[in-house]
Structure formats: C-alpha cells, structure tokens
Write a protein that holds these residues in place. Sequence first.
Motif, mmCIF file in Angstrom:
data_model
loop_
_atom_site.group_PDB
_atom_site.id
_atom_site.type_symbol
_atom_site.label_atom_id
_atom_site.label_comp_id
_atom_site.label_asym_id
_atom_site.label_seq_id
_atom_site.Cartn_x
_atom_site.Cartn_y
_atom_site.Cartn_z
ATOM 1 N N THR A 55 8.155 4.145 -10.122
ATOM 2 C CA THR A 55 9.151 4.621 -11.308
ATOM 3 C C THR A 55 10.225 6.090 -10.898
ATOM 4 O O THR A 55 11.108 6.200 -11.095
ATOM 5 N N ALA A 56 9.104 6.637 -10.876
ATOM 6 C CA ALA A 56 9.056 7.926 -11.009
ATOM 7 C C ALA A 56 9.088 8.759 -9.339
ATOM 8 O O ALA A 56 8.686 10.443 -9.327
ATOM 9 N N GLN A 57 9.295 8.387 -8.059
ATOM 10 C CA GLN A 57 9.313 8.696 -7.284
ATOM 11 C C GLN A 57 10.438 9.794 -7.104
ATOM 12 O O GLN A 57 11.391 8.999 -7.634
ATOM 13 N N ALA A 58 10.137 11.565 -6.780
ATOM 14 C CA ALA A 58 11.494 11.829 -6.961
ATOM 15 C C ALA A 58 12.505 11.708 -5.984
ATOM 16 O O ALA A 58 13.908 11.822 -6.078
ATOM 17 N N HIS A 59 12.565 10.922 -4.437
ATOM 18 C CA HIS A 59 12.674 10.443 -3.842
ATOM 19 C C HIS A 59 13.386 9.212 -3.398
ATOM 20 O O HIS A 59 14.419 9.309 -3.113
ATOM 21 N N ASP A 60 12.697 8.507 -4.407
ATOM 22 C CA ASP A 60 13.584 6.736 -4.064
ATOM 23 C C ASP A 60 14.925 6.612 -4.786
ATOM 24 O O ASP A 60 14.656 6.076 -4.643
ATOM 25 N N ALA A 61 15.147 7.554 -5.965
ATOM 26 C CA ALA A 61 16.362 7.193 -6.839
ATOM 27 C C ALA A 61 17.536 7.885 -6.276
ATOM 28 O O ALA A 61 18.727 8.216 -6.538
ATOM 29 N N ARG A 62 17.679 8.041 -5.146
ATOM 30 C CA ARG A 62 18.397 8.561 -4.316
ATOM 31 C C ARG A 62 20.758 7.903 -4.347
ATOM 32 O O ARG A 62 19.961 6.070 -4.649
ATOM 33 N N PRO A 63 21.264 7.557 -4.027
ATOM 34 C CA PRO A 63 22.475 6.608 -5.032
ATOM 35 C C PRO A 63 22.492 6.105 -3.486
ATOM 36 O O PRO A 63 22.198 6.379 -2.293
ATOM 37 N N LEU A 64 23.527 4.627 -3.738
ATOM 38 C CA LEU A 64 23.507 4.471 -1.571
ATOM 39 C C LEU A 64 24.877 5.554 -1.587
ATOM 40 O O LEU A 64 25.749 5.976 -1.590
ATOM 41 N N TYR A 65 24.436 4.450 -0.177
ATOM 42 C CA TYR A 65 25.214 6.971 1.177
ATOM 43 C C TYR A 65 26.385 5.535 1.792
ATOM 44 O O TYR A 65 25.289 4.756 2.595
ATOM 45 N N ILE A 66 27.233 5.948 1.632
ATOM 46 C CA ILE A 66 28.384 4.997 2.878
ATOM 47 C C ILE A 66 28.544 6.048 4.070
ATOM 48 O O ILE A 66 29.445 6.600 2.724
ATOM 49 N N GLN A 67 28.691 5.873 5.056
ATOM 50 C CA GLN A 67 29.506 7.188 5.930
ATOM 51 C C GLN A 67 29.742 6.376 6.862
ATOM 52 O O GLN A 67 30.134 5.391 7.569
ATOM 53 N N ILE A 68 31.559 7.244 6.868
ATOM 54 C CA ILE A 68 33.046 5.850 7.725
ATOM 55 C C ILE A 68 32.930 7.031 8.571
ATOM 56 O O ILE A 68 34.090 8.669 7.943
ATOM 57 N N THR A 69 33.094 7.158 9.753
ATOM 58 C CA THR A 69 33.492 7.655 10.739
ATOM 59 C C THR A 69 34.454 7.683 12.017
ATOM 60 O O THR A 69 34.493 6.409 12.475
ATOM 61 N N GLU A 70 35.720 7.983 12.263
ATOM 62 C CA GLU A 70 36.984 7.825 12.865
ATOM 63 C C GLU A 70 36.273 8.052 14.364
ATOM 64 O O GLU A 70 35.691 9.203 14.746
ATOM 65 N N LEU A 71 36.505 6.961 14.947
ATOM 66 C CA LEU A 71 35.931 7.403 17.038
ATOM 67 C C LEU A 71 37.585 8.034 17.196
ATOM 68 O O LEU A 71 38.198 7.551 17.359
ATOM 69 N N ASP A 72 36.641 8.395 18.902
ATOM 70 C CA ASP A 72 37.682 8.897 19.736
ATOM 71 C C ASP A 72 38.782 7.453 20.416
ATOM 72 O O ASP A 72 37.395 6.400 20.950
ATOM 73 N N LYS A 73 39.398 7.072 20.263
ATOM 74 C CA LYS A 73 40.531 6.622 21.362
ATOM 75 C C LYS A 73 40.362 6.693 22.291
ATOM 76 O O LYS A 73 40.492 7.633 23.157
ATOM 77 N N PRO A 74 40.413 5.303 23.214
ATOM 78 C CA PRO A 74 40.575 5.311 24.459
ATOM 79 C C PRO A 74 41.726 6.322 25.180
ATOM 80 O O PRO A 74 42.290 5.408 24.667
ATOM 81 N N ASP A 75 41.930 6.743 26.160
ATOM 82 C CA ASP A 75 42.643 7.245 26.721
ATOM 83 C C ASP A 75 43.463 6.429 27.885
ATOM 84 O O ASP A 75 42.465 6.680 29.118
ATOM 85 N N PHE A 76 44.323 4.862 27.537
ATOM 86 C CA PHE A 76 44.839 3.958 28.323
ATOM 87 C C PHE A 76 45.751 4.598 29.078
ATOM 88 O O PHE A 76 46.891 5.522 28.714
ATOM 89 N N GLU A 77 46.002 4.783 30.557
ATOM 90 C CA GLU A 77 46.949 4.860 31.388
ATOM 91 C C GLU A 77 48.105 4.402 30.868
ATOM 92 O O GLU A 77 49.587 5.151 31.223
#
Length: 334
Positions: free
Chosen positions: A25-47
């Motif tokens: 219960t006392a570990q310093a780095h185990d009580a981290r928050p839930l982390y959600i990362q959303i990253t927009e991807l480059d669009k494919p270049d359709f002719e």
Amino acid sequence: MLNTVFKLLFACVLLMPGALLVSATAQAHDARPLYIQITELDKPDFENRVPVDHQYSLKMQVPPSVEAGNRPFLTLPDNCSHERFGLIIQLSCASSLAGQELEINYPQFNPSITTLIRASFNSGATYQTLLSPSESRWQIPTEQSTSAVISEYTVLGVEHILIGWDHLLFLFCLLIISGSFKRTLITISGFTLSHSLTLVMTTLGVVELPIAPVEAVIALSILFLASEIVRDRRHTLAWRYPVAVSMLFGLIHGFGFASVLQDIGLPQTELTTALLFFNIGVEIGQVAFVGAVMMLFFLVRRWQAFPLAGFQQLLIYSTGSLAAFWTIERIAGF
C-alpha cells in the motif's frame, strides 16, 4: 555504520510479514493514475483524394492497483470504430475527436483512482485533463488554456509527493537530523534545488538514468539517514552538514519525480508551463508534509507525559526497516 545497517536489515527480516503488507500500500510509484493517450495518425495520401476517416491510436496504462478483472475501457463517440493491435487500439472516426466526449467505465466497480487523459492532434495541439476519482467523463476541448495546464499539473505534483512514501520518509529523516528550524529550512531548500535540477534535466532529455537503480538508491538514502539517526554520532558528515546529504540524494530523488512525469507526458505546446507547475505542486505537497510533521512534534513536546524519545526511536527503526525491505525488493527486481 555497517553494524547499524546490519541491525536494521535484521529487523527488516523480523518485520517482513508486516512490511509486505505495508509495501503493497505504500510503494511510491505504484499509486499512479490511470493514463490514457490518444494520438491522431497521419492520413494516407490517396491520389483520388477520397475523404478518409480520422485515424487515432489509443494506448491505456492501467496502474497495478487495478485488478485484472476490473480493467477500464473507454466509451467513444458513436461515429468511431476500433480495432485492437496488441496493446494499441486503432480508432477510425468520421469526424475529429476535438469537441467530442469520452467516458471511462469499469466492468465491476470504480477503484477510486485519478485519470489523466492526453489527446494529441496533427495540428500540434495537445489537450489533456486530470479527472478526480469521482469523474468519468471528459469533453476534449478545441483549444486548451494555459490556466488549465497550470491547474492540472499543480494538482498532479501535489498528489505525487503525498502518495510517494519513500520521498516523504526521506524528508522525515531530514527533519530529525537537521534539528533546529534554521538548519531544517536550509536542508529542505537544498533538497528542493537538487531534485528540481534533475527533474528538469531528465524531462528535457539532457540526462537519463534507468529507473530501477534510481528507486533502489532512493530506498537506500532513507536507510542511510535512518542508520545515522540511530547511531547518533553527531560528528559525522550527515549530522554536521545535512544540507550536503539532502542535495546529494535530492539529485537521485529528482530522477524518481521525472520518471512519473515521463510516464504521464507533457503538452508540447505548454511544455515549460507544465514542467514548472508540476514542480511547484511537488513543493506545495512537500511544504505541507514538513509543516504537518513539525506541528505534530511541537504539540507532542508540549505534552510532558508523552514519551517523545521512545516514540521517535520507534518511528526511526520502523522507517529504517521499511527502507531496508524496499532496498532489497528493488535490487532483486533489476
């Protein structure tokens, strides 16, 4: 010195069952928050330039405190579909996620943890928020204000120091070994300056250390101070110049702070602001803890019937034993 350390290690073995429970219960780095990362991807270049859906990658880091059967999932807007590729989920949405609402759900129950969500777009804009345990919804803004970054990272810094028991126990030992208010002020200031230096340098990529040895040395720094207090030899470097010890080990503690900040991430458009106010948040939490301990000791000293010396010795032996356990555990985890 070595004899005292061996005594503390022996005490650690005797207290191992209790230490296992405390460590969970006392570990310093185990009580981290839930982390959600959303990253927009480059669009494919359709002719033929046929319209293409907005593509995103979704990555979720769930803290160890959340049970395997209760891992959270994200409810997305109706115009989004998803496909999983290992730990990464790829989203395809008919419109941009900017301005859309996201919702975090748990299959069984809310584990009462904070949630940090970060959304990065091709435009260079990065939006993020820190949700309290009672909050489950977030509407991604179309523009993030500086005041929002200041608020979120200040709170994050305060939370991190107050749940980081290894950092707090190190501060507690510094208070004991400093003695007077003036020496305490100088010693804590040295610790602040040194850990701020490595926090900034690590976050900016100037220096880098593996986190496992860093956390082991952090535990060892507590064990070192606890053994110095138990030995009570006032001629040693730690007793005569506690600020030197606080600055030396503060450099290592700064790497520990930086590891959490690296896991969470920083908004590239507000990098300096987020870094500055995370550090300010850490200092606010640190000052609050130091003030609370000093007030407690002041009140106890006024209660003449209270066995202060025995109580302080019990605290130091308990701190040293727990630090010894952490040291062994973290070295074994290399």
